[in-house]
Design an enzyme around this catalytic site. Structure first.
Site, short mmCIF file in Angstrom:
data_model
loop_
_atom_site.label_atom_id
_atom_site.label_comp_id
_atom_site.label_asym_id
_atom_site.label_seq_id
_atom_site.Cartn_x
_atom_site.Cartn_y
_atom_site.Cartn_z
N ASP A 1 0.38 -10.83 -6.27
CA ASP A 1 -0.75 -10.01 -6.72
C ASP A 1 -0.79 -9.84 -8.23
O ASP A 1 0.14 -10.22 -8.94
CB ASP A 1 -0.72 -8.64 -6.02
CG ASP A 1 0.65 -7.97 -6.06
OD1 ASP A 1 1.53 -8.44 -6.79
OD2 ASP A 1 0.83 -6.96 -5.37
N ASP B 1 2.95 3.80 0.91
CA ASP B 1 1.91 3.89 1.94
C ASP B 1 1.96 2.68 2.88
O ASP B 1 1.06 2.46 3.67
CB ASP B 1 0.52 4.01 1.29
CG ASP B 1 0.16 2.80 0.43
OD1 ASP B 1 0.98 1.87 0.31
OD2 ASP B 1 -0.97 2.79 -0.11
N HIS C 1 2.04 -0.52 1.92
CA HIS C 1 1.38 -1.75 1.46
C HIS C 1 2.37 -2.86 1.17
O HIS C 1 3.53 -2.63 0.84
CB HIS C 1 0.45 -1.48 0.26
CG HIS C 1 1.10 -1.21 -1.05
ND1 HIS C 1 0.73 -0.14 -1.84
CD2 HIS C 1 2.05 -1.88 -1.75
CE1 HIS C 1 1.44 -0.16 -2.96
NE2 HIS C 1 2.24 -1.21 -2.93
N GLU D 1 -3.62 -2.65 0.93
CA GLU D 1 -3.54 -1.21 1.15
C GLU D 1 -3.94 -0.86 2.59
O GLU D 1 -4.61 -1.65 3.26
CB GLU D 1 -4.50 -0.50 0.18
CG GLU D 1 -4.11 -0.63 -1.29
CD GLU D 1 -2.95 0.30 -1.69
OE1 GLU D 1 -2.13 0.65 -0.84
OE2 GLU D 1 -2.89 0.64 -2.88
C1 GLP Z 1 3.54 -2.49 -6.16
C2 GLP Z 1 3.42 -3.96 -5.80
C3 GLP Z 1 4.10 -4.27 -4.49
C4 GLP Z 1 5.45 -3.59 -4.44
C5 GLP Z 1 5.25 -2.10 -4.42
C6 GLP Z 1 6.54 -1.31 -4.37
O1 GLP Z 1 2.38 -1.76 -6.02
N1 GLP Z 1 2.09 -4.44 -5.76
O2 GLP Z 1 4.21 -5.68 -4.33
O3 GLP Z 1 6.14 -3.97 -3.29
O4 GLP Z 1 4.48 -1.70 -5.53
O5 GLP Z 1 7.08 -1.20 -5.65
P1 GLP Z 1 8.51 -0.67 -5.97
O6 GLP Z 1 9.43 -1.76 -5.58
O7 GLP Z 1 8.51 -0.43 -7.46
O8 GLP Z 1 8.69 0.56 -5.19
#
Ligand code: GLP
Length: 236
Positions: free
Chosen positions: A67, A136, A138, A143
């Site tokens: 992404d 959440d 995702h 989402e």
């Molecule tokens: C972001 C990314 C995700 C990631 C998530 C969790 O929003 N788009 O791909 O898995 O957050 O992030 P973190 O590992 O910093 O908790």
């Protein structure tokens, strides 16, 4: 599904890097589905160490990221292209021309999404897809919604995601409200899934996603339908 629980983030990172390294070694032209966020940073550090020690060659590796924020240039410090360069690509012998991150500044974003999926199809999907999980539920930036979206697409970020990701920006207002993300078809066509989560705050959502009802309200729950999923959870 293989669920591995470890004590520390360091263990999670070592184990995760070993799994990805095995995939790289076992293929002539490995295709890695890569992720951003804080969770994979330790895995990338370990992969860099292996490369620097001469134990892992990235010259034939292709990578396809999940992404990107909409509207951020690749040289913006909070863009996911910048993150990937900074945490991995700049430190290993990968050919940057073989690293793909969605272009969040594409003039024609629909064409960008279609081309992204077409390329992934041409590769036959990735050999391994690394995933974090949002609070959440995702994955990528898919989402919670009332349906799963198959293709790469533009999403409105959930208020909780904006809140969670604000720590990386100067202020919450600076967090882009939209992003482009690989869809569920792109993720699910990967031959192997490695999902990681660290810290007690992620435990509930991880358990709900892996063992609860399969629903687009918990996007990661779709992974229950994938035949080769490894989960690594570290308590600390
Ligand atoms: C972001 C990314 C995700 C990631 C998530 C969790 O929003 N788009 O791909 O898995 O957050 O992030 P973190 O590992 O910093 O908790």
């Amino acid at each position: 599904m293989k669920f591995i629980e470890v004590e520390t983030y360091a263990e999670l990172s070592r184990l995760g890097a070993d799994i990805i390294a095995e995939v790289i070694k076992s293929k002539d032209n490995p295709v890695l589905g890569l992720a951003t966020g804080s969770s994979p940073v330790g895995i990338y550090e370990n992969l860099v160490k292996k490369n620097k020690a001469g134990l892992l060659d990235f010259s034939k590796v292709v990578s396809v990221n999940l992404d990107e924020y909409l509207g951020l240039d690749g040289d913006h410090e909070q863009s996911y292209r910048y993150f990937m360069n900074d945490n991995l690509f700049n430190h290993v012998n990968i050919d940057k021309a073989n690293t793909y991150v969605p272009n969040g500044k594409a003039e024609d974003i629909v064409a960008e999404c279609e081309a992204y999926d077409k390329r992934l199809q041409d590769f036959g999907g990735s050999d391994i897809q690394l995933l974090g999980i949002g609070l959440d539920g995702h994955i990528g930036f898919n989402e919670p919604d009332d349906c799963f979206t198959a293709q790469t697409h533009v999403v409105e970020l959930d208020p909780s995601t904006i809140e969670a990701n604000a720590r990386f920006f100067e202020s919450k207002d600076m967090v882009p409200r939209k992003a482009v993300t690989m869809g569920m078809a792109g993720i699910m066509q990967s031959k192997k899934i490695l999902i990681i989560a660290n810290g007690a705050a992620k435990r509930d959502i991880l358990m709900t996603a892996m063992y609860g009802k399969i629903t687009p309200e918990v996007p990661a729950s779709i992974l229950q339908l994938h035949p080769d999923v490894t989960v690594i959870y570290s308590k600390n």
